[in-house]
Design a protein around this motif. Sequence first.
Motif, mmCIF file in Angstrom:
data_model
loop_
_atom_site.group_PDB
_atom_site.id
_atom_site.type_symbol
_atom_site.label_atom_id
_atom_site.label_comp_id
_atom_site.label_asym_id
_atom_site.label_seq_id
_atom_site.Cartn_x
_atom_site.Cartn_y
_atom_site.Cartn_z
ATOM 1 N N THR A 73 55.634 94.319 25.287
ATOM 2 C CA THR A 73 54.355 94.146 25.968
ATOM 3 C C THR A 73 54.584 94.171 27.483
ATOM 4 N N GLU A 74 53.491 94.313 28.220
ATOM 5 C CA GLU A 74 53.586 94.274 29.684
ATOM 6 C C GLU A 74 54.153 92.945 30.151
ATOM 7 N N THR A 75 53.703 91.869 29.560
ATOM 8 C CA THR A 75 54.164 90.530 29.952
ATOM 9 C C THR A 75 55.645 90.348 29.671
ATOM 10 N N GLU A 76 56.110 90.856 28.549
ATOM 11 C CA GLU A 76 57.528 90.733 28.204
ATOM 12 C C GLU A 76 58.414 91.463 29.214
ATOM 13 N N VAL A 77 57.998 92.652 29.608
ATOM 14 C CA VAL A 77 58.781 93.424 30.575
ATOM 15 C C VAL A 77 58.819 92.717 31.930
ATOM 16 N N MET A 78 57.665 92.269 32.386
ATOM 17 C CA MET A 78 57.586 91.601 33.685
ATOM 18 C C MET A 78 58.386 90.307 33.699
ATOM 19 N N THR A 79 58.259 89.519 32.659
ATOM 20 C CA THR A 79 58.966 88.240 32.579
ATOM 21 C C THR A 79 60.475 88.444 32.552
ATOM 22 N N ILE A 91 59.106 91.978 40.642
ATOM 23 C CA ILE A 91 58.156 92.846 39.937
ATOM 24 C C ILE A 91 56.818 92.112 39.944
ATOM 25 N N ILE A 92 55.841 92.630 40.672
ATOM 26 C CA ILE A 92 54.581 91.901 40.828
ATOM 27 C C ILE A 92 53.498 92.388 39.876
ATOM 28 N N ASP A 93 53.760 93.507 39.185
ATOM 29 C CA ASP A 93 52.794 93.965 38.184
ATOM 30 C C ASP A 93 53.481 94.946 37.241
ATOM 31 N N VAL A 94 53.110 94.878 35.961
ATOM 32 C CA VAL A 94 53.571 95.833 34.953
ATOM 33 C C VAL A 94 52.351 96.299 34.163
#
Length: 246
Positions: A73-79, A91-94
């Motif tokens: 997910t986007e959240t998983e990548v960013m985290t 990384i401020i947005d994915v």
Amino acid sequence: MKNFKLTIQYDGGRYKGWQRQSGNNDTTVQGKIENVLTEMVGKNVEIIGCSRTDAGVHALCQIANFKTTKDFTETEVMTYLNRYLPQDISIIDVTIVPERFHARYNAKDKTYLYKIWNKEYTNPFMRKYSMHVEKKLLLDKMRNASQYFIGSHDFTSYSNAKSKKKSMVREIYSITIDENEGFIEIRIRGNGFLYNMVRKIVGTLIEVGLGEKEAETIPSIIESKERVQTGRMAEAEGLYLEKIEF
């Protein structure tokens, strides 16, 4: 296949620029991010960056993308990225984008910001993030000179690019010069930039602002296509990739 778009900020002070170099990926921003993604995905990951910032140059908004068959997910990548990247890269947005999205080829224009601390004394808190010019800069002269760069030109004179096989023509849409509490902020917006091009343009504007060069000489410098004509190049630490439009 998922295509992830990354919005990245970084302090470029200790890196040899954005672009990955052969041998040691720990010296570039791209290399650092790819190393973390490779650990996350379990195999080599290559990211595509929008702009190849030079050694020491910072980014307020760098855009990159990478593709993977893994169902993150986007959240998983960013985290994951923010957990394992060094503190000078964020990384401020994915965002998941269409598979055809390409960070470099889909960019319409880019804006670079250059910061000059224009006081007789140094700024201890911004010395790594701005260029110090002690003598008062004449902004009206700099603004007048900046207009000679507007439009499409062959910017061979204003680049240190090693290869001349590709076109050296770029279009500058606008240049603004503002004063803000001791800082001179120069914003240059265009459809693309050559290696060292922004720093060399700013260097010429500084020379004009100090009375060392006449603005009227700029068209002949551009037309000459001779790099020795451009004079000084502004320091890397004052330059930021500020904005990218798609």
